[in-house]
Design an enzyme around this catalytic site. Structure first.
Site, PDB file in Angstrom:
ATOM      1  N   HIS A 244      12.833  14.924 -67.663  1.00  0.00           N
ATOM      2  CA  HIS A 244      13.606  13.719 -67.957  1.00  0.00           C
ATOM      3  C   HIS A 244      12.977  12.969 -69.116  1.00  0.00           C
ATOM      4  O   HIS A 244      11.845  13.240 -69.530  1.00  0.00           O
ATOM      5  CB  HIS A 244      13.728  12.815 -66.718  1.00  0.00           C
ATOM      6  CG  HIS A 244      12.432  12.316 -66.161  1.00  0.00           C
ATOM      7  ND1 HIS A 244      11.634  11.393 -66.804  1.00  0.00           N
ATOM      8  CD2 HIS A 244      11.796  12.595 -64.999  1.00  0.00           C
ATOM      9  CE1 HIS A 244      10.572  11.122 -66.073  1.00  0.00           C
ATOM     10  NE2 HIS A 244      10.629  11.856 -64.969  1.00  0.00           N
ATOM     11  N   CYS A 260       6.497  15.004 -62.782  1.00  0.00           N
ATOM     12  CA  CYS A 260       7.618  15.391 -63.630  1.00  0.00           C
ATOM     13  C   CYS A 260       7.160  15.585 -65.071  1.00  0.00           C
ATOM     14  O   CYS A 260       6.075  15.166 -65.466  1.00  0.00           O
ATOM     15  CB  CYS A 260       8.722  14.341 -63.567  1.00  0.00           C
ATOM     16  SG  CYS A 260       9.558  14.271 -61.970  1.00  0.00           S
TER      17      CYS A 260
END
Length: 283
Positions: A244, A260
């Site tokens: 992301h 992440c």
């Protein structure tokens, strides 16, 4: 390290799934992927190559009642382990058109069912091995690097396609590369997990695409078929690791996330056009 819940917003629970059918890229060729689905001018969707027709075998008449779901919310200790977590594949991916049984070995007992949808997106999984009319695929459930065998035949309808793309993430070097075949089509410095919540390693894949409408740190979240090994939840979700964006470019090149991979805007635009099921190597 004991898994725990993370209340920060590194990867929130999914909000609204992108309206465009990402599976149309693999099943039908040149349909738009994300362009027009979030107001952004994203690159056109690439085409996936058709794979060879699935061989027809004896119908797999397994009763799915009572089998646990191999979803990103699942934890299936009886799943097999990816036999080659650092290897590339030939790009063949399977679209599971309805829930199907997952077996430990070709012809062996079923231990789970693979749902036709994951986080509101159609299920596409990469094939990592074949045996006659059986395909070994990566699973999105815990533990990480889970795999199982699906029978490809008339009782288990699947759509096969081949994507030429692959995403390589060198976690130590904090570098993400998108490849089309042997050609590098994009490379960026990215942010990865902190030493206390490292980015998991191994072979995984693009599982879903979610348009974020509640928080503003990334317009699109790309969940992977792998999980944090530190946190059992991100903001109420299942602890699914994702690619992301991030509003502060100072994070790129740093070990600061909860696992992440944080990517620059142009990287996110390209990644958002890749087919679901595309292999991601976290090394």
């Amino acid at each position: 390290m004991t898994a725990r819940t993370r209340s920060a917003r590194t990867t929130p629970a999914p909000r609204r799934v992108l309206g465009c059918a990402r599976s149309s890229l693999l099943a039908g060729g040149l349909a738009a992927l994300l362009a027009g689905c979030g107001g952004g001018a994203l690159p056109p969707a690439p085409a996936a190559e058709s794979a060879a027709p699935a061989p027809v075998g004896q119908a797999d008449r397994v009763d799915l009642t009572g089998l646990p779901a191999a979803s990103t919310f699942g934890d299936i200790d009886s799943a097999g382990t990816d036999p080659a977590p650092d290897a590339a594949t030939d790009g063949v991916v399977l679209r599971v058109e309805r829930d199907v049984a997952v077996h430990g070995t070709p012809g062996g007992p079923a231990f789970a069912k693979l749902p036709a949808m994951q986080l509101g997106n159609p299920t596409w999984v990469p094939v990592i091995a074949r045996h006659a009319d059986w395909a070994q695929v990566l699973l999105p459930s815990r533990p990480n690097s889970s795999s199982g065998w699906i029978r490809v035949g008339p009782a288990n309808p699947v759509t096969q396609a081949r994507t030429p793309y692959r995403v390589d993430v060198d976690v130590d070097a904090k570098r993400l590369v998108v490849r089309e075949g042997d050609r590098e089509i994009g490379a960026w410095t990215v942010g990865v997990g902190s030493p206390d919540s490292p980015t998991p390693r191994g072979r995984t894949y693009l599982m879903a695409a979610i348009e974020e409408t509640v928080t503003d740190f990334s317009p699109i979240i790309l969940p992977l078929g792998t999980h944090s090994e530190t946190f059992n939840s991100y903001g109420g979700g299942p602890g699914t690791v994702a690619l992301h964006g991030w509003p502060d470019p100072a994070v790129f090149g740093e070990e600061a996330s909860d696992g992440c991979v944080r990517v620059p805007p142009d990287a996110l635009r390209l990644l958002s056009t890749l087919p679901l099921g595309t292999l991601v190597l976290l090394q």
